[in-house]
Design a protein around this motif. Structure first.
Motif, PDB file in Angstrom:
ATOM      1  N   ALA A  24      32.511  26.623  32.493  1.00 52.11           N
ATOM      2  CA  ALA A  24      32.335  27.102  31.111  1.00 52.11           C
ATOM      3  C   ALA A  24      30.906  27.608  30.947  1.00 52.11           C
ATOM      4  N   TYR A  25      30.776  28.863  30.536  1.00 55.90           N
ATOM      5  CA  TYR A  25      29.429  29.394  30.297  1.00 55.90           C
ATOM      6  C   TYR A  25      28.790  28.641  29.148  1.00 55.90           C
ATOM      7  N   GLY A  26      27.457  28.442  29.217  1.00 54.88           N
ATOM      8  CA  GLY A  26      26.747  27.789  28.129  1.00 54.88           C
ATOM      9  C   GLY A  26      26.480  28.794  27.012  1.00 54.88           C
TER      10      GLY A  26
ATOM     11  N   GLY B  73      28.651  37.984  45.319  1.00 56.08           N
ATOM     12  CA  GLY B  73      29.518  39.147  45.517  1.00 56.08           C
ATOM     13  C   GLY B  73      30.143  39.689  44.249  1.00 56.08           C
ATOM     14  N   SER B  74      29.655  39.251  43.072  1.00 52.71           N
ATOM     15  CA  SER B  74      30.278  39.744  41.844  1.00 52.71           C
ATOM     16  C   SER B  74      29.546  40.961  41.291  1.00 52.71           C
ATOM     17  N   PRO B  75      30.302  41.990  40.917  1.00 50.64           N
ATOM     18  CA  PRO B  75      29.665  43.140  40.264  1.00 50.64           C
ATOM     19  C   PRO B  75      29.214  42.798  38.833  1.00 50.64           C
TER      20      PRO B  75
ATOM     21  N   TYR C 213      39.270  39.253  43.864  1.00 52.39           N
ATOM     22  CA  TYR C 213      39.743  40.527  43.318  1.00 52.39           C
ATOM     23  C   TYR C 213      40.972  40.930  44.127  1.00 52.39           C
ATOM     24  N   LYS C 214      42.081  41.125  43.442  1.00 54.14           N
ATOM     25  CA  LYS C 214      43.319  41.554  44.103  1.00 54.14           C
ATOM     26  C   LYS C 214      43.618  40.712  45.345  1.00 54.14           C
ATOM     27  N   ALA C 215      43.577  39.400  45.143  1.00 57.51           N
ATOM     28  CA  ALA C 215      43.930  38.437  46.194  1.00 57.51           C
ATOM     29  C   ALA C 215      42.977  38.427  47.384  1.00 57.51           C
TER      30      ALA C 215
ATOM     31  N   ALA D  39      34.447  30.835  46.239  1.00 58.34           N
ATOM     32  CA  ALA D  39      35.106  31.876  45.456  1.00 58.34           C
ATOM     33  C   ALA D  39      35.561  31.306  44.126  1.00 58.34           C
ATOM     34  N   THR D  40      35.612  32.173  43.112  1.00 60.06           N
ATOM     35  CA  THR D  40      36.225  31.781  41.841  1.00 60.06           C
ATOM     36  C   THR D  40      37.352  32.764  41.546  1.00 60.06           C
ATOM     37  N   GLY D  41      38.398  32.260  40.910  1.00 57.42           N
ATOM     38  CA  GLY D  41      39.553  33.104  40.596  1.00 57.42           C
ATOM     39  C   GLY D  41      40.164  32.701  39.278  1.00 57.42           C
ATOM     40  N   GLY D  42      40.996  33.602  38.755  1.00 60.36           N
ATOM     41  CA  GLY D  42      41.622  33.352  37.463  1.00 60.36           C
ATOM     42  C   GLY D  42      42.661  32.240  37.510  1.00 60.36           C
ATOM     43  N   SER D  43      43.288  32.051  38.648  1.00 62.82           N
ATOM     44  CA  SER D  43      44.303  31.001  38.772  1.00 62.82           C
ATOM     45  C   SER D  43      44.289  30.488  40.211  1.00 62.82           C
ATOM     46  N   ILE D  44      45.082  29.443  40.461  1.00 68.62           N
ATOM     47  CA  ILE D  44      45.094  28.910  41.826  1.00 68.62           C
ATOM     48  C   ILE D  44      45.951  29.755  42.765  1.00 68.62           C
ATOM     49  N   ALA D  45      46.594  30.816  42.211  1.00 69.71           N
ATOM     50  CA  ALA D  45      47.513  31.621  43.028  1.00 69.71           C
ATOM     51  C   ALA D  45      46.838  32.114  44.309  1.00 69.71           C
ATOM     52  N   HIS D  46      45.557  32.422  44.207  1.00 70.51           N
ATOM     53  CA  HIS D  46      44.869  32.980  45.379  1.00 70.51           C
ATOM     54  C   HIS D  46      43.754  32.058  45.877  1.00 70.51           C
ATOM     55  N   MET D  47      44.016  30.776  45.797  1.00 65.92           N
ATOM     56  CA  MET D  47      42.958  29.827  46.176  1.00 65.92           C
ATOM     57  C   MET D  47      42.635  29.879  47.678  1.00 65.92           C
TER      58      MET D  47
ATOM     59  N   GLN E 259      27.334  40.923  35.716  1.00 67.19           N
ATOM     60  CA  GLN E 259      26.086  40.218  35.436  1.00 67.19           C
ATOM     61  C   GLN E 259      26.380  38.753  35.093  1.00 67.19           C
ATOM     62  N   ARG E 260      27.345  38.575  34.185  1.00 63.87           N
ATOM     63  CA  ARG E 260      27.755  37.212  33.809  1.00 63.87           C
ATOM     64  C   ARG E 260      28.869  36.820  34.769  1.00 63.87           C
ATOM     65  N   SER E 261      28.571  35.858  35.610  1.00 61.30           N
ATOM     66  CA  SER E 261      29.479  35.655  36.741  1.00 61.30           C
ATOM     67  C   SER E 261      29.705  34.174  37.024  1.00 61.30           C
ATOM     68  N   ARG E 262      30.956  33.801  37.100  1.00 63.77           N
ATOM     69  CA  ARG E 262      31.263  32.390  37.398  1.00 63.77           C
ATOM     70  C   ARG E 262      30.946  32.061  38.856  1.00 63.77           C
ATOM     71  N   SER E 263      31.250  32.993  39.753  1.00 67.91           N
ATOM     72  CA  SER E 263      30.878  32.717  41.158  1.00 67.91           C
ATOM     73  C   SER E 263      29.351  32.645  41.253  1.00 67.91           C
ATOM     74  N   GLY E 264      28.676  33.429  40.392  1.00 64.72           N
ATOM     75  CA  GLY E 264      27.210  33.357  40.343  1.00 64.72           C
ATOM     76  C   GLY E 264      26.730  31.994  39.857  1.00 64.72           C
ATOM     77  N   VAL E 265      27.489  31.379  38.945  1.00 59.61           N
ATOM     78  CA  VAL E 265      27.129  30.033  38.463  1.00 59.61           C
ATOM     79  C   VAL E 265      27.158  29.046  39.635  1.00 59.61           C
TER      80      VAL E 265
HETATM   81  C1  LIG Z   1      39.399  43.595  39.139  1.00 60.82           C
HETATM   82  C2  LIG Z   1      39.737  42.146  39.070  1.00 60.82           C
HETATM   83  C3  LIG Z   1      40.712  41.634  39.908  1.00 60.82           C
HETATM   84  C4  LIG Z   1      41.033  40.271  39.888  1.00 60.82           C
HETATM   85  N1  LIG Z   1      41.986  39.814  40.732  1.00 60.82           N
HETATM   86  C5  LIG Z   1      42.279  38.486  40.739  1.00 60.82           C
HETATM   87  C6  LIG Z   1      43.250  37.970  41.635  1.00 60.82           C
HETATM   88  O1  LIG Z   1      43.890  38.689  42.399  1.00 60.82           O
HETATM   89  N2  LIG Z   1      43.470  36.631  41.651  1.00 60.82           N
HETATM   90  C7  LIG Z   1      42.799  35.776  40.802  1.00 60.82           C
HETATM   91  O2  LIG Z   1      43.031  34.556  40.865  1.00 60.82           O
HETATM   92  N3  LIG Z   1      41.870  36.248  39.930  1.00 60.82           N
HETATM   93  C8  LIG Z   1      41.592  37.571  39.877  1.00 60.82           C
HETATM   94  N4  LIG Z   1      40.649  38.052  39.012  1.00 60.82           N
HETATM   95  C9  LIG Z   1      39.900  37.093  38.157  1.00 60.82           C
HETATM   96  C10 LIG Z   1      38.533  36.771  38.781  1.00 60.82           C
HETATM   97  O3  LIG Z   1      38.655  36.437  40.141  1.00 60.82           O
HETATM   98  C11 LIG Z   1      37.870  35.586  38.095  1.00 60.82           C
HETATM   99  O4  LIG Z   1      37.742  35.795  36.731  1.00 60.82           O
HETATM  100  C12 LIG Z   1      36.529  35.289  38.744  1.00 60.82           C
HETATM  101  O5  LIG Z   1      36.080  34.009  38.350  1.00 60.82           O
HETATM  102  C13 LIG Z   1      35.464  36.308  38.371  1.00 60.82           C
HETATM  103  O6  LIG Z   1      34.278  35.968  39.044  1.00 60.82           O
HETATM  104  P1  LIG Z   1      32.853  36.453  38.514  1.00 60.82           P
HETATM  105  O7  LIG Z   1      32.697  35.907  37.126  1.00 60.82           O
HETATM  106  O8  LIG Z   1      31.876  35.854  39.470  1.00 60.82           O
HETATM  107  O9  LIG Z   1      32.867  37.947  38.552  1.00 60.82           O
HETATM  108  C14 LIG Z   1      40.349  39.414  38.990  1.00 60.82           C
HETATM  109  C15 LIG Z   1      39.374  39.941  38.139  1.00 60.82           C
HETATM  110  C16 LIG Z   1      39.074  41.288  38.169  1.00 60.82           C
HETATM  111  C17 LIG Z   1      38.018  41.826  37.232  1.00 60.82           C
END
Ligand SMILES: Cc1cc2nc3c(=O)[nH]c(=O)nc-3n(C[C@H](O)[C@H](O)[C@H](O)COP(=O)(O)O)c2cc1C
Length: 197
Positions: free
Chosen positions: A145-147, A8-10, A77-79, A106-114, A12-18
């Motif tokens: 971590a990307y290689g 579901g990632s737009p 994305y946006k929780a 799912a992958t996210g930037g922090s655990i806030a939206h786990m 190309q280089r994608s952690r959820s894709g990993v």
């Molecule tokens: C538009 C956008 C919105 C995001 N919103 C959140 C968010 O609400 N919470 C969070 O934990 N990470 C958020 N992130 C970080 C991504 O979820 C995170 O980097 C994820 O691993 C990206 O996955 P991908 O590499 O498969 O695209 C956001 C990133 C983008 C680009």
């Protein structure tokens, strides 16, 4: 056994894709066929105009129909899960996931939206009548971590272990699914039966 993998990632280089790639490798090692789709491979026009007769969407649907299970992964994305993924899921018929085992990730930037998998993605998969929705996997970016160059990405050992355990459960759940009886076999059995009820 056949599994459809939907990314579901737009990006190309994608952690959820990993996570999906790792899962694919693991499942293939167990003799499972995996067919992969990414949201970015679908024509954007078809998704934005909700073209239910889009050839790419019909192709996905056909593969899902034949599959035992679905692996689905999204960035948070946006929780919630990505809007791009929603545009694909919106084009599937209501019972598209009936009789399927589904492993969401799912992958996210922090655990806030786990919990995004639980409160956002799972309800949509339920609406599509997923038969068995397994416990989702959530990973934070720092665990993947990307290689460098062509080197494979590295998963944190704890994530790798969780992923492997979930894939074991996914495989087991698919193996337990009741299979429709082959009509030829049923016919042979009826012909050779000595009694019937
Ligand atoms: C538009 C956008 C919105 C995001 N919103 C959140 C968010 O609400 N919470 C969070 O934990 N990470 C958020 N992130 C970080 C991504 O979820 C995170 O980097 C994820 O691993 C990206 O996955 P991908 O590499 O498969 O695209 C956001 C990133 C983008 C680009």
């Amino acid at each position: 056994m056949l599994v459809v993998s939907l990314g579901g990632s737009p990006s190309q280089r994608s952690r959820s894709g990993v996570l999906l790639e790792r899962s694919k490798g693991w499942l293939q090692g167990q003799g499972v066929e995996v067919v992969s789709y990414q949201v970015r491979d679908f024509p954007a026009e078809d998704l934005l105009h909700a073209r239910f007769d889009s050839p790419k969407v019909l192709d996905l649907l056909q593969q899902i129909e034949n599959a035992d299970g679905l692996l689905i992964a999204t960035p948070v994305y946006k929780a919630s899960f990505s809007g791009a993924l929603k545009t694909v899921l919106d084009l599937l018929p209501e019972r598209a996931l009936a009789h399927k085992v589904v492993l969401p990730m799912a992958t996210g930037g922090s655990i806030a939206h786990m919990l995004a998998v639980d409160y956002a993605l799972k309800p949509v998969l339920s609406a599509l009548k997923a038969d068995e929705l397994l416990q989702g996997i959530f990973a934070v970016d720092s665990q993947i971590a990307y290689g460098e160059g062509s080197a494979a990405a590295k998963l944190a050992p704890e994530l790798e272990q969780r992923l492997n355990e979930s894939l074991e459960l996914f495989l087991g759940a698919m193996a337990r699914r009741p299979r429709p009886l082959d009509p030829g076999l049923l016919n042979d059995r009826l012909l050779s039966a000595r009694w019937s009820i």
